[in-house]
Design a protein around this motif. Structure first.
Motif, short mmCIF file in Angstrom:
data_model
loop_
_atom_site.label_atom_id
_atom_site.label_comp_id
_atom_site.label_asym_id
_atom_site.label_seq_id
_atom_site.Cartn_x
_atom_site.Cartn_y
_atom_site.Cartn_z
N LYS A 1 14.72 16.53 -22.73
CA LYS A 1 13.88 16.09 -21.62
C LYS A 1 12.51 15.66 -22.12
O LYS A 1 11.95 16.24 -23.03
CB LYS A 1 13.73 17.25 -20.63
N MET A 2 11.98 14.61 -21.45
CA MET A 2 10.59 14.21 -21.64
C MET A 2 9.87 14.47 -20.32
O MET A 2 10.44 14.28 -19.25
CB MET A 2 10.49 12.73 -22.00
N GLN A 3 8.62 14.89 -20.43
CA GLN A 3 7.84 15.10 -19.22
C GLN A 3 6.43 14.56 -19.43
O GLN A 3 5.98 14.38 -20.56
CB GLN A 3 7.82 16.57 -18.81
N LEU A 4 5.75 14.30 -18.31
CA LEU A 4 4.39 13.78 -18.35
C LEU A 4 3.71 14.11 -17.05
O LEU A 4 4.35 14.49 -16.07
CB LEU A 4 4.40 12.27 -18.61
N SER A 5 2.40 13.93 -17.03
CA SER A 5 1.65 14.05 -15.79
C SER A 5 0.79 12.80 -15.64
O SER A 5 0.36 12.21 -16.63
CB SER A 5 0.79 15.32 -15.79
N TYR B 1 6.84 4.39 -15.21
CA TYR B 1 7.60 5.61 -15.50
C TYR B 1 8.89 5.64 -14.69
O TYR B 1 9.96 5.96 -15.22
CB TYR B 1 6.76 6.85 -15.23
N LYS B 2 8.81 5.29 -13.42
CA LYS B 2 10.02 5.27 -12.58
C LYS B 2 11.02 4.23 -13.08
O LYS B 2 12.22 4.49 -13.13
CB LYS B 2 9.66 5.02 -11.12
N LYS B 3 10.51 3.07 -13.46
CA LYS B 3 11.38 2.00 -13.95
C LYS B 3 12.13 2.43 -15.20
O LYS B 3 13.28 2.01 -15.44
CB LYS B 3 10.56 0.74 -14.23
N LEU C 1 3.73 15.27 -11.49
CA LEU C 1 4.50 15.70 -12.65
C LEU C 1 5.81 14.94 -12.62
O LEU C 1 6.51 14.90 -11.60
CB LEU C 1 4.78 17.21 -12.58
N MET C 2 6.15 14.31 -13.75
CA MET C 2 7.37 13.51 -13.83
C MET C 2 8.19 13.92 -15.05
O MET C 2 7.63 14.38 -16.04
CB MET C 2 7.03 12.01 -13.91
N GLY C 3 9.49 13.76 -14.95
CA GLY C 3 10.37 14.11 -16.05
C GLY C 3 11.54 13.16 -16.14
O GLY C 3 11.91 12.49 -15.17
N LYS C 4 12.12 13.11 -17.32
CA LYS C 4 13.30 12.28 -17.58
C LYS C 4 14.26 13.09 -18.45
O LYS C 4 13.90 13.52 -19.55
CB LYS C 4 12.90 11.00 -18.32
N GLY D 1 7.20 17.12 -9.18
CA GLY D 1 6.27 17.96 -8.46
C GLY D 1 4.91 17.31 -8.33
O GLY D 1 4.63 16.27 -8.95
N VAL D 2 4.07 17.92 -7.52
CA VAL D 2 2.71 17.43 -7.31
C VAL D 2 1.77 18.62 -7.38
O VAL D 2 2.01 19.65 -6.73
CB VAL D 2 2.58 16.73 -5.93
#
Length: 178
Positions: free
Chosen positions: A129-133, A145-147, A172-175, A154-155
């Motif tokens: 997994k990769m994550q970012l804020s 990021y969504k693309k 907060l986003m993850g892939k 989360g927020v």
């Protein structure tokens, strides 16, 4: 890892070298002063040349870290980092962060840095997994990021206090890679 961007002007994406440390000090200071999308204000959590040299050295020696720079004509326009965690319960993921100098926005540098980072993480079987804020007002980054497959996880409400005296949310986003 080296990639040439196809957008005009062209940029070189490569792994950071210890000799980049002096320039990265100035790039980071400039980035922090140009936009409020970064976590720091200009000069906060300052890293000097020795600290950047050590950071690059450590990242090169740690298979769970990646430090990339984007350069044009020998000048660094931005950088990104992936940082893994050695704790067993969190060792399956890496945190991604990126910064591009304002004058180089819109050339696809952030996308190329992120794509290279996704490819790198995908090549490591233990990274799942990769994550970012990201600041909720950074619409261009969120769309990118969504693309590229990141989802909102989360927020953090009223997470950052910006220069206008108002509080802003952090997304907060993850892939998942596999």
């Amino acid at each position: 890892m080296i990639t040439i961007l196809t957008n005009q002007p062209s940029f070189l994406i490569r792994t950071a070298r210890e000799t980049d440390a002096k320039e990265l000090v100035q790039v980071r200071l400039q980035l922090d002063g140009e936009t409020e999308n970064m976590d720091r204000q200009k000069g906060e959590a300052y890293l000097d040349e020795a600290a950047f040299t050590q950071l690059i050295r450590d990242d090169c020696e740690n298979a769970r870290h990646l430090f990339l720079v984007a350069e044009r004509n020998g000048i660094i326009a931005g950088f990104s980092r992936c940082e893994g965690n050695e704790l067993k319960r969190m060792a399956h993921k890496v945190e991604f962060g990126v910064g591009i100098l304002r004058e180089y926005w819109g050339f696809g540098i952030g996308r190329q840095l992120l794509e290279q980072s996704i490819q790198w993480a995908g090549d490591h079987a233990d990274i799942k997994k990769m994550q970012l804020s990201v600041l909720h007002t950074n619409d261009r980054a969120i769309a990118l990021y969504k693309k590229l497959g990141f989802e909102v996880e989360g927020v953090l409400k009223k997470d950052k206090l910006l220069s206008d005296g108002k509080y802003y949310d952090t997304i907060l986003m993850g892939k998942w890679l596999r």
